[in-house]
Design an enzyme around this catalytic site. Structure first.
Site, mmCIF file in Angstrom:
data_model
loop_
_atom_site.group_PDB
_atom_site.id
_atom_site.type_symbol
_atom_site.label_atom_id
_atom_site.label_comp_id
_atom_site.label_asym_id
_atom_site.label_seq_id
_atom_site.Cartn_x
_atom_site.Cartn_y
_atom_site.Cartn_z
ATOM 1 N N GLY A 126 0.828 -1.203 0.000
ATOM 2 C CA GLY A 126 0.000 0.000 0.000
ATOM 3 C C GLY A 126 0.855 1.243 0.000
ATOM 4 C CG PHE B 194 -12.718 18.785 11.048
ATOM 5 C CD1 PHE B 194 -12.602 19.854 10.178
ATOM 6 C CD2 PHE B 194 -12.572 17.501 10.535
ATOM 7 C CE1 PHE B 194 -12.353 19.653 8.831
ATOM 8 C CE2 PHE B 194 -12.322 17.286 9.189
ATOM 9 C CZ PHE B 194 -12.213 18.353 8.333
ATOM 10 C CG ASP C 262 -7.090 -5.427 -2.859
ATOM 11 O OD1 ASP C 262 -8.195 -5.876 -3.169
ATOM 12 O OD2 ASP C 262 -6.581 -4.430 -3.410
ATOM 13 C CD GLN D 126 -16.977 8.615 9.700
ATOM 14 O OE1 GLN D 126 -16.011 8.973 9.041
ATOM 15 N NE2 GLN D 126 -17.095 8.886 10.982
ATOM 16 C CG HIS E 46 -18.663 12.383 4.917
ATOM 17 N ND1 HIS E 46 -19.354 13.548 4.681
ATOM 18 C CD2 HIS E 46 -17.476 12.751 5.445
ATOM 19 C CE1 HIS E 46 -18.590 14.582 5.048
ATOM 20 N NE2 HIS E 46 -17.454 14.118 5.523
ATOM 21 C CG LEU F 266 -15.388 13.998 1.365
ATOM 22 C CD1 LEU F 266 -16.416 13.544 2.387
ATOM 23 C CD2 LEU F 266 -13.993 13.666 1.848
ATOM 24 C CB THR G 266 -14.234 18.600 3.148
ATOM 25 O OG1 THR G 266 -13.701 18.646 4.474
ATOM 26 C CG2 THR G 266 -14.364 20.021 2.652
ATOM 27 C CD GLU G 267 -16.638 16.674 10.143
ATOM 28 O OE1 GLU G 267 -16.836 15.524 9.733
ATOM 29 O OE2 GLU G 267 -16.244 16.928 11.279
ATOM 30 N NE ARG H 74 -16.402 13.134 9.160
ATOM 31 C CZ ARG H 74 -15.261 12.941 8.544
ATOM 32 N NH1 ARG H 74 -14.832 11.709 8.334
ATOM 33 N NH2 ARG H 74 -14.538 13.964 8.138
ATOM 34 C CG HIS I 113 -16.204 9.259 4.448
ATOM 35 N ND1 HIS I 113 -15.635 9.694 3.277
ATOM 36 C CD2 HIS I 113 -15.529 9.868 5.451
ATOM 37 C CE1 HIS I 113 -14.656 10.546 3.558
ATOM 38 N NE2 HIS I 113 -14.552 10.655 4.867
ATOM 39 C CD GLU J 161 -10.567 3.894 5.299
ATOM 40 O OE1 GLU J 161 -9.933 4.786 4.692
ATOM 41 O OE2 GLU J 161 -11.769 3.664 5.116
ATOM 42 N NE ARG K 195 -12.144 8.444 9.621
ATOM 43 C CZ ARG K 195 -12.180 9.617 8.974
ATOM 44 N NH1 ARG K 195 -11.585 10.675 9.488
ATOM 45 N NH2 ARG K 195 -12.808 9.733 7.831
ATOM 46 C CG LEU L 3 -5.533 13.170 6.141
ATOM 47 C CD1 LEU L 3 -5.465 14.645 5.767
ATOM 48 C CD2 LEU L 3 -4.667 12.359 5.182
#
Lengths: 570, 252
Positions: free
Chosen positions: A12, A119, A213, A232, A234, A244, A246-247, A278, A343, A370, A381, A387
């Site tokens: 990843g 936020f 995966d 979650q 969103h 998305l 954003t918040e 959320r 989300h 994640e 979350r 992030l």
């Protein structure tokens, strides 16, 4: 058999994986595999920001890691492991500053310090941001440092399965997408950082590549899936494509309106209003739409028009671009049509109780980001914490591993034999898919997504969940007989998407299964038939093992002891 | 809106010569070129190869030549193309991939790979030269990492000054540049814009700024640019690499 040998392999190329590889490459022969070029990873889609109690603003100057940790634990509906949360929140300011020193182009305050915005789920500005393209800038920044340090990349390599000898991981079966060749990556340390898996749903903000995966591969190797029922949704995804919004759009002062022109959040969260967490906002919107107060019975309005052209252009340029390109709407002039959509996956690869953060029950296998369930998000979350989690645990796992010298416990001979067997079994599977006269995986994929949207969505109830689970299990049986051309393997995306579906079906099945078994409402898991949280019976993590085709549900205790478990009110 | 739309798609297995195939797809409201490609792969030909990731114009995977104009497939609405046929008459030098059989420009949408890169399969090109030149301009900070407060300061104005350059998603659309077509050593517009992103970042060390600068001022860098501005015209993210190159030229 083609073999590659490493001390450690990271799967990843998103923020978690890059940060871990950056650390490990200091001492160990490390490689990082990604099915897309790393800068294409879904970390780049994160818009709003990264939480850290820097206290850079006047309104946030009294912020502390403890307050951040409390908000996170409360937001998680007390299912998060409190030691992991505390660690993450203490590390947060360090990682924000580290990213800045790597060149991250954060937005700035007049003082020159990193700017912070409020936020959901936090009472003050804690979220560091770079416009509304924070993930994009951080992903590029960390990738740039990997280029600087000469990290070894295998771009466009697809993880198929893990290879084990006893309870030790010895490597991976990987497909080189370009040639279609199967390769055994021999390594006794593997870090899965394969991101979320929202694509089991149709209405999802996730990138098309978010197919779990790593979760599928780990599960087939006997590592449980943890807390998969916690998905979650969103609250604000663009009606149509579910991209998305954003918040941060609400953080900057956006309002939500129903078709009666009411700011409906005032009855649900009179204090926090649009900036309630959320899960609460998502359910509020879903309720408005279900009770006939939405538009076209599908969406509500997110209104930014009162913010003015200047603020929208400066703080939310990406949102404006998305609205114009994908919905033909300029938020300076009209409200954005939004609906909840999948989300984020709070659950993921199960971690070991009492182990290091990110350690799994399979020796040598670690998981971060994640795709992991460490669990810092519990049942829900908070925005800005995903992030954050990526560099924190990427760096941490790298550091933990580097405390020891690289070592091999299994003989080369035994590892290679296991690798050969694993490759043979994948060859046999691909051959079977190519020779079958069976069903089309495209139909199975579509049915899976419809089933998950319909029966395992924002609101859940026993008979629907049961129906969902039964349908997914039927799809599992259909999948055994699929036909897909597998002869020409060079950039065979249909084959890759079928291998992804193999993982997603397992994930969908466990999600429905755990949602059915958790007879309470907690965080993002809202049971209409069990509307209350039930700590007596359900304050534990759900661990699901697949043994001989059967799902077994076990419990793992939640790490408590720092913050008292309370009712969650906003 | 439910309409039939014919797509003329470039096919190439990497061994023989390219061909073009026609597929007719029923179009729904809001459908993008990327949606159409998935429809074709799912329903007509599972072997059709094209890259994708985010479908939201942020990852840069799916830049293709659509009606002879480089665009992100996910961001290109089919309805938009139909309503804005005139747009493609805007001038950029012609992008040629092979003889297109009887393309009806008024009714058919033509989908081809990114220009001036080698095709690996169908719409998938070899991006390695793009990444090689990206690495060559040393696109990174060279300072030691620190993680203790306070962070290095930067004024909002200085941070803002590089913002448009940061929007680059490294999709490769700007390699439609005619110089990229004829000069395989040309660093390329995205790469030079990236260099400018670092050079004009006030936080970069003077030593590293000088290194990046001396690399891009070599013959195959800034001096090779012929000021045609194809890059700025086609950029799907508004980065305007041409302007960045102009700035590099003027400030050094």
């Amino acid at each position: 058999m083609k073999i590659e040998e490493f001390d450690a392999v990271v799967i990843g190329g998103g923020l978690s994986g890059l940060r871990a590889a950056l650390e490990l490459s200091k001492k160990w022969n490390t490689s990082i595999l990604s099915k897309v070029h790393p800068v294409r990873s879904h970390s780049g889609a994160a818009q709003g920001g990264m939480n850290a109690a820097l206290g850079n603003t006047e309104a946030g100057k009294d912020d502390t890691p403890e307050r951040h940790a409390f908000d996170t634990v409360k937001g998680s509906d007390y299912l998060a492991d409190q030691d992991a949360v505390m660690f993450m929140c203490e590390e947060a300011p360090k990682l924000a500053i580290e990213l800045e020193s790597m060149g991250a182009p954060f937005s700035r305050l007049e003082s020159g310090l990193i700017a912070q915005r409020p936020f959901g789920g936090a009472g003050l500005p804690r979220t560091c941001y770079a416009g509304d393209r924070t993930g994009h800038t951080l992903l590029h920044t960390v990738y740039e440092q990997c280029v600087r340090e000469g990290v070894t990349f295998y771009d466009e390599f697809f993880l198929i399965d893990l290879v084990t000898v006893g309870d030790q991981i010895v490597g991976l079966v990987v497909m080189d997408i370009r040639s279609g060749e199967l390769i055994f990556f021999h390594s006794e340390v593997v870090i899965l950082a394969t991101g979320g898996f929202g694509r089991v749903y149709r209405r999802s903000t996730n990138a098309l590549i978010n197919t779990g995966d790593g979760v599928g591969a780990a599960s087939r190797a006997g590592v449980p899936m943890q807390d998969m029922e916690f998905v979650q949704f969103h609250p604000t995804t663009l009606f149509g494509t579910n991209i998305l919004i954003t918040e941060g759009a609400r953080g900057e002062g956006g309002y939500l309106f129903n078709n009666k022109g009411e700011r409906f959040m005032k009855t649900i969260a009179p204090q926090a209003m649009e900036l309630a967490p959320r899960d609460i906002v998502a359910r509020a919107i879903e309720t408005e739409v279900r009770e006939g107060r939405g538009f076209e019975d599908q969406y509500v309005d997110l209104d930014l028009t009162h913010l003015g052209a200047e603020k929208i252009k400066e703080r939310l340029p990406g949102i404006r671009e998305i609205s114009i390109d994908f919905a033909g709407i300029d938020p300076i002039e009209s409200p954005i049509p939004v609906q909840p959509g999948q989300h984020y996956s709070m659950g993921g690869i199960g971690t070991k109780y009492g182990g290091e953060f990110g350690e799994t029950s399979l020796k040598g296998l670690w998981t971060i980001g994640e795709t992991s369930c460490i669990s810092v998000h519990g049942a829900n979350r908070l925005g800005g914490n995903s992030l954050l989690e990526t560099p924190v645990f990427g760096r941490h796992v790298g550091r933990i591993l580097l405390k020891n010298d690289s070592a091999k416990y299994i003989s080369n001979n035994d590892a290679r034999k296991a690798g050969e067997l694993a490759i043979d079994s994948i060859e046999a599977l691909l051959k079977k898919w190519g020779n079958n006269k069976g069903k089309n995986p495209v139909d199975i994929r579509n049915k899976m997504k419809e089933t998950m949207d319909r029966y395992v969505g924002v609101f859940r109830v026993e008979d629907e969940l049961h129906k969902g689970l039964t349908q997914i299990q039927q799809l599992q049986r259909d999948f055994v007989d699929i036909y897909i051309p597998t002869e020409n393997r060079k950039f065979n995306f249909s084959l890759l998407r079928t291998l992804e579906l193999r993982n997603m079906l397992d994930i969908a099945e466990v999600t429905a299964f755990t949602a059915l078994n958790r007879k309470e409402s907690r965080g993002a898991h809202a049971r209409v038939d069990f509307p209350k949280r039930n700590d007596r019976e359900f304050l534990h993590h759900s661990m699901v093992y697949r043994r001989n085709g059967e799902l077994n549900l076990e419990k793992k205790p939640v790490k408590l002891g720092i913050f008292e478990v309370k009712e969650r009110k906003y | 809106m439910s309409d039939e739309q014919t797509f003329l798609v470039y096919r190439n297995d990497g061994n023989g010569s390219p061909s073009y195939e026609r597929y007719t797809v029923s179009v729904k409201s809001g459908m993008t070129i990327l949606d159409a490609l998935f429809y074709i792969q799912d329903h007509f030909d599972p072997s059709l190869a094209f890259r994708y990731a985010c479908r939201g114009a942020i990852c840069g995977s799916d830049a293709l030549t659509i009606n002879k104009w480089p665009r992100l497939a996910c961001k290109t609405q089919i309805a938009f193309l139909k309503e804005n046929e005139r747009e493609k008459k805007k001038k950029i030098p012609e992008l040629y991939f092979g003889e297109v059989p009887n393309w009806n420009e008024e009714t058919e949408i033509l989908i081809e790979p990114l220009p001036h890169m080698n095709v690996v399969k169908d719409l998938v090109v070899d991006m390695e030269p793009f990444w090689k030149f990206y690495r060559e301009i040393m696109p990174y900070f060279d300072a030691n990492w620190v993680d203790q407060a306070p962070e290095k300061k930067q004024t909002p104005k200085d941070a803002k000054s590089i913002e448009h350059l940061i929007y680059c998603v490294l999709c490769g659309a700007c390699w439609a540049c005619p110089v990229s077509a004829k000069n395989k050593n040309y660093l390329g517009p995205a790469q030079l814009a990236k260099a400018e992103r670092f050079i004009s970042d006030t936080r970069l060390s003077p030593e590293h700024r000088e290194k990046v600068n001396s690399r891009v001022m070599k013959e195959d860098g800034v001096p090779a640019c012929e000021k045609i501005y194809t890059c700025s015209r086609v950029c799907p993210k508004g980065v305007r690499p041409g302007t960045a190159i102009k700035k590099l030229r003027e400030t050094t």
